[in-house]
Design a protein around this motif. Structure first.
Motif: not given
Length: 191
Positions: A103-123
Motif C-alpha cells: 500500500a505505501s509504495r502504491l500510494r507513493r507512485i500513485e498507482s491505480p492498481i487497487e482501484f482497478k482491482v476494486r472495480l473488477r471486484q464490483f463487476l
C-alpha cells in the motif's frame, strides 16, 4: 580458457606475468573477476527473463547450475503468477492482499492498481447478480475514488442496470473500465 601462461606453471613462480608477486591464488589472471561478474549478471538477467515468462523450473535449474541460488526473485514471480491466475478466475482476494502488502509504495507512485482491482471486484459482483452487494462495495471502495476516476465509476454504476449476461460479455471484451464502457454502450443501444 583464459588462464595466463604463469598460471600453467606448477609453482606459479617463474615465467611471465610480471606484476610483482601476486596473482590470484586459484591460478586465474586479474581479468577473470570482471569476466565472472559479467557472466553472473548475464545469467541473472536470463534467469529473470525466464521467470517473467513463467518458466520457473528452467530458471531454478539455471540458478542452481550457475550458483545463483537466492539471487533470483522467484517468490515475486511465483506470487505474481498466482495472483494473475486467481484474477482470471474472478477471485480478487489475492490481488487485494498484494495491494495491502504494498500500500505505501502504491500510494507513493500513485498507482491505480487497487482501484482497478476494486472495480473488477464490483463487476464480478454485478455479474453474479449480487447487485445489493455490488452497490455496498461501490459505496465503500469506489466512491472515495470518484475524484480521480469519475468516468470509470460512472460507467461501472451504469452496469447495475444490465443483466449478468450483458456484464459477462462486456467483461470478456476487455479490462474492467472497457467492460463497463461496453456494457453502458450496449444498454444505451438497447434503450
Amino acid at each position: 580458457a583464459r588462464n595466463s601462461t604463469a598460471s600453467n606453471d606448477d609453482g606459479g613462480g617463474g615465467g611471465g606475468g610480471g606484476g610483482g608477486g601476486g596473482g590470484l591464488s586459484d591460478g586465474r589472471d586479474e581479468n577473470s573477476r570482471p569476466v565472472k561478474e559479467a557472466q553472473e549478471r548475464l545469467t541473472r538477467a536470463v534467469g529473470e527473463s525466464l521467470l517473467r515468462h513463467g518458466l520457473f523450473e528452467t530458471a531454478a535449474v539455471l540458478s542452481a547450475e550457475a550458483g545463483l541460488d537466492g539471487l533470483l526473485d522467484t517468490d515475486v514471480y511465483t506470487r505474481s503468477r498466482f495472483v494473475s491466475e486467481r484474477l482470471r478466475q474472478r477471485d480478487c482476494s489475492p490481488a487485494l492482499v498484494w495491494c495491502r502488502d504494498h500500500a505505501s509504495r502504491l500510494r507513493r507512485i500513485e498507482s491505480p492498481i487497487e482501484f482497478k482491482v476494486r472495480l473488477r471486484q464490483f463487476l464480478v459482483l454485478v455479474q453474479a447478480d449480487r447487485k445489493a452487494d455490488a452497490l455496498a462495495h461501490a459505496i465503500e471502495h469506489l466512491s472515495p475514488c470518484i475524484g480521480q476516476h469519475s468516468r470509470e465509476v460512472q460507467l461501472a454504476m451504469a452496469s447495475l442496470a444490465l443483466t449478468p449476461e450483458q456484464i459477462a460479455a462486456a467483461v470478456e471484451a476487455g479490462t474492467a473500465a472497457d467492460a463497463a464502457a461496453a456494457a453502458a454502450a450496449e444498454a444505451a443501444q438497447a434503450a
